[in-house]
Design a protein around this motif. Structure first.
Motif, PDB file in Angstrom:
ATOM      1  N   THR A 185     -45.747 -18.667 -17.335  1.00 59.60           N
ATOM      2  CA  THR A 185     -46.275 -19.895 -16.743  1.00 59.60           C
ATOM      3  C   THR A 185     -46.690 -20.890 -17.820  1.00 59.60           C
ATOM      4  O   THR A 185     -46.333 -22.072 -17.767  1.00 59.60           O
ATOM      5  N   LEU A 186     -47.445 -20.420 -18.821  1.00 62.49           N
ATOM      6  CA  LEU A 186     -47.854 -21.303 -19.913  1.00 62.49           C
ATOM      7  C   LEU A 186     -46.646 -21.828 -20.688  1.00 62.49           C
ATOM      8  O   LEU A 186     -46.648 -22.971 -21.160  1.00 62.49           O
ATOM      9  N   THR A 187     -45.625 -21.000 -20.800  1.00 59.46           N
ATOM     10  CA  THR A 187     -44.416 -21.439 -21.508  1.00 59.46           C
ATOM     11  C   THR A 187     -43.723 -22.558 -20.756  1.00 59.46           C
ATOM     12  O   THR A 187     -43.332 -23.571 -21.359  1.00 59.46           O
ATOM     13  N   TYR A 188     -43.566 -22.421 -19.437  1.00 62.49           N
ATOM     14  CA  TYR A 188     -42.926 -23.479 -18.653  1.00 62.49           C
ATOM     15  C   TYR A 188     -43.748 -24.769 -18.685  1.00 62.49           C
ATOM     16  O   TYR A 188     -43.197 -25.863 -18.754  1.00 62.49           O
ATOM     17  N   TRP A 189     -45.069 -24.634 -18.642  1.00 60.71           N
ATOM     18  CA  TRP A 189     -45.920 -25.833 -18.727  1.00 60.71           C
ATOM     19  C   TRP A 189     -45.736 -26.531 -20.075  1.00 60.71           C
ATOM     20  O   TRP A 189     -45.656 -27.752 -20.135  1.00 60.71           O
ATOM     21  N   SER A 190     -45.691 -25.753 -21.153  1.00 56.24           N
ATOM     22  CA  SER A 190     -45.544 -26.363 -22.478  1.00 56.24           C
ATOM     23  C   SER A 190     -44.188 -27.024 -22.631  1.00 56.24           C
ATOM     24  O   SER A 190     -44.078 -28.089 -23.258  1.00 56.24           O
ATOM     25  N   VAL A 191     -43.149 -26.427 -22.052  1.00 58.61           N
ATOM     26  CA  VAL A 191     -41.824 -27.027 -22.132  1.00 58.61           C
ATOM     27  C   VAL A 191     -41.789 -28.351 -21.370  1.00 58.61           C
ATOM     28  O   VAL A 191     -41.130 -29.307 -21.801  1.00 58.61           O
ATOM     29  N   PHE A 192     -42.522 -28.429 -20.277  1.00 54.11           N
ATOM     30  CA  PHE A 192     -42.562 -29.691 -19.542  1.00 54.11           C
ATOM     31  C   PHE A 192     -43.362 -30.750 -20.283  1.00 54.11           C
ATOM     32  O   PHE A 192     -43.111 -31.945 -20.117  1.00 54.11           O
ATOM     33  N   PHE A 193     -44.336 -30.353 -21.085  1.00 56.94           N
ATOM     34  CA  PHE A 193     -45.001 -31.299 -21.990  1.00 56.94           C
ATOM     35  C   PHE A 193     -43.986 -31.881 -22.967  1.00 56.94           C
ATOM     36  O   PHE A 193     -44.001 -33.082 -23.259  1.00 56.94           O
ATOM     37  N   SER A 194     -43.095 -31.038 -23.466  1.00 55.88           N
ATOM     38  CA  SER A 194     -42.025 -31.489 -24.359  1.00 55.88           C
ATOM     39  C   SER A 194     -41.132 -32.513 -23.662  1.00 55.88           C
ATOM     40  O   SER A 194     -40.723 -33.528 -24.250  1.00 55.88           O
ATOM     41  N   PHE A 195     -40.835 -32.264 -22.383  1.00 54.87           N
ATOM     42  CA  PHE A 195     -40.033 -33.200 -21.585  1.00 54.87           C
ATOM     43  C   PHE A 195     -40.736 -34.558 -21.486  1.00 54.87           C
ATOM     44  O   PHE A 195     -40.128 -35.616 -21.671  1.00 54.87           O
ATOM     45  N   GLY A 196     -42.036 -34.552 -21.193  1.00 51.65           N
ATOM     46  CA  GLY A 196     -42.782 -35.798 -21.080  1.00 51.65           C
ATOM     47  C   GLY A 196     -42.873 -36.548 -22.391  1.00 51.65           C
ATOM     48  O   GLY A 196     -42.802 -37.782 -22.431  1.00 51.65           O
ATOM     49  N   LEU A 197     -43.021 -35.811 -23.478  1.00 58.58           N
ATOM     50  CA  LEU A 197     -43.102 -36.430 -24.801  1.00 58.58           C
ATOM     51  C   LEU A 197     -41.832 -37.193 -25.125  1.00 58.58           C
ATOM     52  O   LEU A 197     -41.864 -38.269 -25.739  1.00 58.58           O
ATOM     53  N   CYS A 198     -40.700 -36.660 -24.674  1.00 56.44           N
ATOM     54  CA  CYS A 198     -39.407 -37.265 -25.004  1.00 56.44           C
ATOM     55  C   CYS A 198     -39.040 -38.400 -24.069  1.00 56.44           C
ATOM     56  O   CYS A 198     -38.293 -39.294 -24.457  1.00 56.44           O
ATOM     57  N   ILE A 199     -39.566 -38.418 -22.856  1.00 54.10           N
ATOM     58  CA  ILE A 199     -39.098 -39.375 -21.872  1.00 54.10           C
ATOM     59  C   ILE A 199     -39.748 -40.750 -22.015  1.00 54.10           C
ATOM     60  O   ILE A 199     -39.225 -41.754 -21.528  1.00 54.10           O
ATOM     61  N   ALA A 200     -40.895 -40.827 -22.719  1.00 56.33           N
ATOM     62  CA  ALA A 200     -41.668 -42.069 -22.703  1.00 56.33           C
ATOM     63  C   ALA A 200     -41.682 -42.827 -24.024  1.00 56.33           C
ATOM     64  O   ALA A 200     -42.232 -43.920 -24.082  1.00 56.33           O
ATOM     65  N   PHE A 201     -41.096 -42.287 -25.083  1.00 57.99           N
ATOM     66  CA  PHE A 201     -41.223 -42.951 -26.381  1.00 57.99           C
ATOM     67  C   PHE A 201     -40.248 -44.105 -26.556  1.00 57.99           C
ATOM     68  O   PHE A 201     -40.472 -45.010 -27.365  1.00 57.99           O
ATOM     69  N   LEU A 202     -39.141 -44.105 -25.792  1.00 63.57           N
ATOM     70  CA  LEU A 202     -38.048 -45.033 -26.073  1.00 63.57           C
ATOM     71  C   LEU A 202     -38.441 -46.491 -25.822  1.00 63.57           C
ATOM     72  O   LEU A 202     -38.111 -47.380 -26.607  1.00 63.57           O
ATOM     73  N   GLY A 203     -39.167 -46.762 -24.728  1.00 67.48           N
ATOM     74  CA  GLY A 203     -39.531 -48.136 -24.409  1.00 67.48           C
ATOM     75  C   GLY A 203     -40.335 -48.827 -25.483  1.00 67.48           C
ATOM     76  O   GLY A 203     -39.944 -49.900 -25.988  1.00 67.48           O
ATOM     77  N   PRO A 204     -41.477 -48.248 -25.930  1.00 66.96           N
ATOM     78  CA  PRO A 204     -42.282 -48.917 -26.958  1.00 66.96           C
ATOM     79  C   PRO A 204     -41.577 -49.063 -28.302  1.00 66.96           C
ATOM     80  O   PRO A 204     -41.835 -50.023 -29.032  1.00 66.96           O
ATOM     81  N   THR A 205     -40.720 -48.111 -28.665  1.00 71.91           N
ATOM     82  CA  THR A 205     -40.096 -48.129 -29.992  1.00 71.91           C
ATOM     83  C   THR A 205     -38.751 -48.842 -30.020  1.00 71.91           C
ATOM     84  O   THR A 205     -38.097 -48.881 -31.063  1.00 71.91           O
ATOM     85  N   LEU A 206     -38.333 -49.423 -28.898  1.00 76.40           N
ATOM     86  CA  LEU A 206     -36.973 -49.945 -28.805  1.00 76.40           C
ATOM     87  C   LEU A 206     -36.725 -51.100 -29.781  1.00 76.40           C
ATOM     88  O   LEU A 206     -35.642 -51.196 -30.374  1.00 76.40           O
ATOM     89  N   LEU A 207     -37.709 -51.983 -29.982  1.00 82.52           N
ATOM     90  CA  LEU A 207     -37.508 -53.099 -30.910  1.00 82.52           C
ATOM     91  C   LEU A 207     -37.364 -52.610 -32.344  1.00 82.52           C
ATOM     92  O   LEU A 207     -36.554 -53.141 -33.113  1.00 82.52           O
TER      93      LEU A 207
END
Length: 508
Positions: A18-40
Motif C-alpha cells: 500500500t505504501l509503495t503504491y501511494w509513493s508511486v502515485f506521488f511520483s506521478f503527481g510530481l511529473c504531471i505538474a512541472f511542465l506548465g511553470p517551466t515551459l518558458l
C-alpha cells in the motif's frame, strides 16, 4: 473515530504494497505538474517558438492515454505489475535528469512522451492494485492514493519556482519588450490551444540564461526513493533475479485480494453461503479475464462501464479546462484583474483540490462512494451557477474557484470505488475509467478553447454549467443501471455505513 481496528488490520496486513503504491502515485503527481511553470525556460533551452513548445504538452498527454490503456494488459499478476511500476518510476527520475540536456524541441517531446507512457502505467496499475487488495474497503485507500498525486502536483511547481527566469531567458535586442509581461505570458499558456499564443512574440536566437535545470535535478533526487521502494518490495517478494531472499510467497493481485477478503470476513456467518452462491451462479467474478463470459455479460455491464467513463470524461475535463482558462478569463472583461492577482486563481484551484482529497479520506469511511459522487456532482453544477450569478464579483470568483476545487477533488477515486463495487472489484473498469478521464482532460480543453475563441469570454462559465449538468445526468443514468444490474453477477459485499462496521454484509 473513523478508523476502526478491522480497517487498521487490513492496512497493516498490506502495509508495504500500500505504501509503495501511494509513493508511486506521488511520483506521478510530481511529473504531471512541472511542465506548465517551466515551459518558458524550456522554450529558451530548445530555442523554439511558443507554438512549437506547446506540442510537448500533447506528446506527454497523448502517451499518458496510451500508457493507461496498455497497462490494463498487466493486471494478471502482481509480479508483472511491480516490474512495470519499477521501470515506470525509474523512468520518471531519469526523465528529470535528461530534460536539461534536451536542446531540441523534438527531442524534448520524445522524452516527455516516454514520461507519459510511464505515468499512464502508474495511473492504471496503482488504482487497479489497490482496488483488488482492499475491494469493498478500497474507497478510503483510493482517496489517500489521489491525495498523494495532488501533493506531488502541488510540490513540483514550488520546487521549480525559485529557478524560473525573471526575465526572458534568451538575451537579445527585443528581450526588454518581451520581459515586462513574462509572468502574464507564463500564466496564459494553454496546452493544446496554439492560437492562444500567436499574440506573444519572443526572441528565438541569442545566448540562453536559465537555471531551471537545477529544479529538474532536485525533483529527480526527490523521486529516487520511489523506484527504490518498488525494488525493495520486489526483493521482499523474491522476484529479483539473483536474490533468494523471500519473506513469503508472491501472490497474484487476485489471490492477495482473496486472502484479504477472507481475513476480513472470517467472523461473518453468511460468507460461506454467499461464496457458494457466487461460485454456482456467477459469471461476473472472472468476467474481465474470460472472453466467452465477457460476451455473455448483460447489457448493463457494458452500460455501467460507459456511463462511469463518461462522467469522468466530463469531470476531469472540467478540471483541465478550468485550470487552463481561469487566468485568461479573469484578466479580461468584466473582471479585469491584474496579472499578479489572477495568477493566484490556478494555485487556489489546485490547492483546494489537494485539500479536498485530504478531507475526503475520513469522509469516504463514513459515506458510500455513491453518496459522495452525488454531493460532488451537484456541488459542481451549483458552483458554476454561482459563478455566473456573481460574474462581476472578484470575491465570488475566488469563492467559486475554491468550492469547485473541493467538489472536484474526490470524484475520480469515488467513481472508481463505486463502479468496481457494481462489477465485484475485479479491476474491470479501472483501465477504461483512467483512459476516459485522461481523454476528457485533453479533448474538452481543446473544445472549450475553441468555444471561447469564437463565442467570447462569457462562454467559459456557460461551458462549465453545460459539462457539469451533463455529468450529473450521466450519473443519474448510472444510478438507474445500478438498480437494474443483475446482482447474481458477483454479489457485492459492501457494508452500509449505518450498520456497524462489524455487521454482516448485505445483499444488494
Amino acid at each position: 473515530m473513523w478508523w476502526d481496528e478491522r480497517l487498521l488490520g487490513l492496512f497493516k496486513k498490506n502495509l508495504q504494497p500500500t505504501l509503495t503504491y501511494w509513493s508511486v502515485f506521488f511520483s506521478f503527481g510530481l511529473c504531471i505538474a512541472f511542465l506548465g511553470p517551466t515551459l518558458l525556460d524550456l522554450r529558451c533551452q530548445t530555442h523554439s517558438s511558443l507554438q512549437d513548445i506547446t506540442w510537448v504538452f500533447f506528446a506527454q498527454q497523448f502517451c499518458l492515454l496510451v500508457g493507461s490503456s496498455l497497462a490494463g494488459a498487466f493486471k494478471k499478476t502482481m509480479r508483472l505489475c511491480l516490474f512495470i511500476l519499477f521501470i515506470s518510476s525509474l523512468v520518471i527520475s531519469l526523465v528529470f535528469v535528461i530534460i536539461p540536456f534536451c536542446g531540441h524541441v523534438g527531442v524534448l517531446a520524445m522524452v516527455m512522451a516516454i514520461a507519459g507512457l510511464a505515468m499512464g502505467c502508474i495511473d492504471t496499475i496503482s488504482n487497479m492494485q489497490l482496488v483488488k487488495i482492499y475491494q469493498q474497503e478500497s474507497a478510503v485507500f483510493l482517496q489517500v492514493l489521489h491525495f498523494f498525486v495532488g501533493f506531488g502536483a502541488l510540490l513540483s511547481p514550488l520546487i521549480a519556482d525559485p529557478f524560473l527566469s525573471d526575465t526572458n531567458c534568451i538575451q537579445s535586442n527585443i528581450t526588454q519588450n518581451g520581459s515586462a509581461n513574462l509572468e502574464h505570458i507564463r500564466n496564459s499558456l494553454v496546452p493544446h490551444h496554439p492560437g492562444n499564443h500567436s499574440r506573444f512574440v519572443l526572441p528565438l536566437q541569442g545566448p540562453t540564461a536559465t537555471r531551471v535545470s537545477y529544479a529538474f535535478w532536485i525533483m529527480a533526487a526527490i523521486n529516487l526513493p520511489v523506484p527504490i521502494a518498488v525494488f525493495f518490495l520486489m526483493y521482499q517478494k523474491g522476484m529479483v533475479p539473483g536474490f533468494t531472499h523471500r519473506t513469503g510467497t508472491l501472490l497474484s493481485a487476485d489471490e492477495l485480494a482473496m486472502e484479504t477478503q477472507k481475513e476480513s470476513d472470517r467472523s461473518d456467518p453468511g460468507v460461506a453461503a454467499q461464496e457458494n452462491q457466487s461460485q454456482l451462479g456467477s459469471h461476473g467474478l472472472s468476467l474481465c479475464c474470460q472472453t466467452t463470459k465477457f460476451l455473455k455479460a448483460p447489457y448493463t455491464f457494458f452500460a455501467i462501464h460507459g456511463c462511469a467513463a463518461l462522467v469522468l470524461f466530463m469531470s476531469d475535463g472540467i478540471v483541465g479546462e478550468y485550470s487552463a482558462f481561469i487566468y485568461s478569463y479573469s484578466v479580461e472583461q468584466p473582471l479585469l484583474l491584474t496579472h499578479k492577482t489572477a495568477g493566484y486563481l490556478p494555485s487556489l484551484f489546485w490547492g483546494l483540490i489537494t485539500l479536498g482529497r485530504l478531507i475526503s479520506i475520513p469522509m469516504s469511511y463514513k459515506m458510500t462512494p455513491r453518496s459522495m459522487l452525488f454531493i460532488n456532482l451537484i456541488g459542481i453544477m451549483v458552483t458554476f451557477l454561482f459563478l455566473i450569478l456573481t460574474q462581476n464579483s472578484v470575491t465570488g470568483l475566488f469563492i467559486g474557484t475554491a468550492l469547485l476545487g473541493l467538489f472536484l477533488s474526490s470524484i475520480f477515486p469515488s467513481m472508481l470505488a463505486y463502479t468496481e463495487d457494481l462489477l465485484n472489484y475485479k479491476g474491470c473498469a479501472t483501465t477504461l475509467l483512467v483512459t476516459g478521464a485522461g481523454m476528457g482532460e485533453m479533448f474538452l480543453q481543446i473544445l472549450v478553447g475553441m468555444v471561447i475563441q469564437t463565442q467570447g469570454n462569457y462562454s467559459f462559465l456557460v461551458c462549465g454549467v453545460s459539462l457539469s449538468s451533463l455529468a450529473l445526468t450521466l450519473f443519474i443514468v448510472l444510478l438507474v443501471l445500478d438498480s437494474i444490474h443483475p446482482r447474481t453477477s458477483g454479489g457485492s459485499s459492501r457494508k452500509p455505513p449505518e450498520l456497524g462496521r462489524e455487521a454482516v454484509p448485505y445483499q444488494r
